[in-house]
Enzyme design. Structure first.
Site, mmCIF file in Angstrom:
data_model
loop_
_atom_site.group_PDB
_atom_site.id
_atom_site.type_symbol
_atom_site.label_atom_id
_atom_site.label_comp_id
_atom_site.label_asym_id
_atom_site.label_seq_id
_atom_site.Cartn_x
_atom_site.Cartn_y
_atom_site.Cartn_z
ATOM 1 N N SER A 12 -3.485 -8.385 41.111
ATOM 2 C CA SER A 12 -4.333 -8.794 39.988
ATOM 3 C C SER A 12 -5.761 -8.276 40.134
ATOM 4 O O SER A 12 -6.204 -7.906 41.214
ATOM 5 C CB SER A 12 -4.361 -10.321 39.882
ATOM 6 O OG SER A 12 -3.067 -10.844 39.963
HETATM 7 N N1 SAH Z 1 -0.616 -12.799 43.416
HETATM 8 C C1 SAH Z 1 -0.303 -11.389 43.543
HETATM 9 C C2 SAH Z 1 -0.092 -10.694 42.210
HETATM 10 C C3 SAH Z 1 1.216 -10.971 41.750
HETATM 11 S S1 SAH Z 1 1.998 -10.031 40.504
HETATM 12 C C4 SAH Z 1 -1.313 -10.657 44.369
HETATM 13 O O1 SAH Z 1 -2.305 -11.267 44.805
HETATM 14 O O2 SAH Z 1 -1.108 -9.460 44.634
HETATM 15 C C5 SAH Z 1 3.267 -11.239 40.177
HETATM 16 C C6 SAH Z 1 4.326 -11.373 41.234
HETATM 17 O O3 SAH Z 1 5.177 -12.439 40.822
HETATM 18 C C7 SAH Z 1 5.219 -10.137 41.374
HETATM 19 O O4 SAH Z 1 5.219 -9.692 42.697
HETATM 20 C C8 SAH Z 1 6.593 -10.647 40.937
HETATM 21 O O5 SAH Z 1 7.676 -10.055 41.660
HETATM 22 C C9 SAH Z 1 6.479 -12.125 41.239
HETATM 23 N N2 SAH Z 1 7.433 -12.985 40.522
HETATM 24 C C10 SAH Z 1 7.841 -12.903 39.227
HETATM 25 N N3 SAH Z 1 8.733 -13.880 38.966
HETATM 26 C C11 SAH Z 1 8.877 -14.614 40.111
HETATM 27 C C12 SAH Z 1 9.663 -15.754 40.467
HETATM 28 N N4 SAH Z 1 10.497 -16.361 39.607
HETATM 29 N N5 SAH Z 1 9.564 -16.217 41.729
HETATM 30 C C13 SAH Z 1 8.735 -15.621 42.642
HETATM 31 N N6 SAH Z 1 7.979 -14.536 42.356
HETATM 32 C C14 SAH Z 1 8.046 -14.039 41.104
#
Ligand code: SAH
Length: 212
Positions: free
Chosen positions: A60
């Site tokens: 992000s």
């Molecule tokens: N917080 C992260 C950014 C995340 S992007 C950072 O600091 O880099 C969102 C993430 O959520 C992705 O890696 C995606 O694979 C994950 N995601 C999406 N759906 C999910 C679910 N049901 N359970 C766990 N992770 C999930």
């Protein structure tokens, strides 16, 4: 730009976008975003923009990380759950503010990579779990704070249930690729209060574990 100038510019960008909480700014100063960005994009780690990571996901934008963390109002004794580990950057920031951080990622490769990074960087109060976070993490519930970094249409029921009374959850809601809003949910004795914070754009919350 040398390191000190780069840090000043990074913090200035955060402040100018509304990140004012000094504890949040200090935590963000202590986490080197370049550790969490790999490959060709690593030289853009200090710019205020989201960047691609593996498995088609994104790390992000720093100012959005800052605003979400600020809205979460983490206290030093808190047990925090993050859904969507991605690069691990957000979890690393939370770990400086909380007692314990559990972070759940559905892509096994990302979860493994993040856990290796936490071990290498000495983040001993973060546990990364490869699982479907839309079901929360019942093994460690209830949580004082929950942060979701992928967008669902509505706050998932299991996550609402795993929030302690008096606890706060911050998450993006709305349909992917259309309008999403960051909302803050506070659990009261009798129910839940909802506040809308700002428009955002996140990858979707997808159900089920991915073996990639
Ligand atoms: N917080 C992260 C950014 C995340 S992007 C950072 O600091 O880099 C969102 C993430 O959520 C992705 O890696 C995606 O694979 C994950 N995601 C999406 N759906 C999910 C679910 N049901 N359970 C766990 N992770 C999930």
């Amino acid at each position: 730009m040398d390191n000190a100038e780069r840090t000043m510019a990074f913090l200035f960008a955060l402040r100018s976008r509304g990140v004012r909480d000094t504890r949040v700014l200090e935590a963000m100063e202590r986490v080197d975003r370049a550790e969490f960005v790999t490959g060709v994009f690593s030289d853009r780690a200090y710019e205020d923009m989201p960047l691609p990571i593996s498995c088609g996901q994104t790390i992000s934008q720093p100012s959005v990380v800052g605003l979400m963390t600020q809205a979460l109002d983490v206290q030093p004794r808190d047990k925090v759950l993050e859904i969507g580990t991605g690069s691990g950057y957000q979890a690393a920031i939370l770990s400086h503010l909380a007692r314990r951080v559990y972070t759940v990622e559905r892509h096994k490769r990302l979860a493994r990579h993040a856990q290796d990074l936490f071990d290498r960087l000495g983040y001993t109060n973060i546990t990364c779990v490869a699982a479907d976070g839309s079901r929360g993490y019942p093994e460690q519930a209830p949580f004082d704070r929950i942060l979701v970094t992928a967008a669902a249409e509505d706050p998932p029921g299991p996550l609402l249930a795993e929030l302690r009374v008096g606890g706060i959850m911050v998450l993006p809601v709305g349909q992917s690729d259309t309008v999403q809003h960051l909302i803050k949910v506070t659990r009261t004795e009798t129910g839940y209060d909802y506040d809308e914070l700002l428009p955002v754009r996140f990858v979707p919350l997808v159900e089920g574990l991915s073996h990639e």
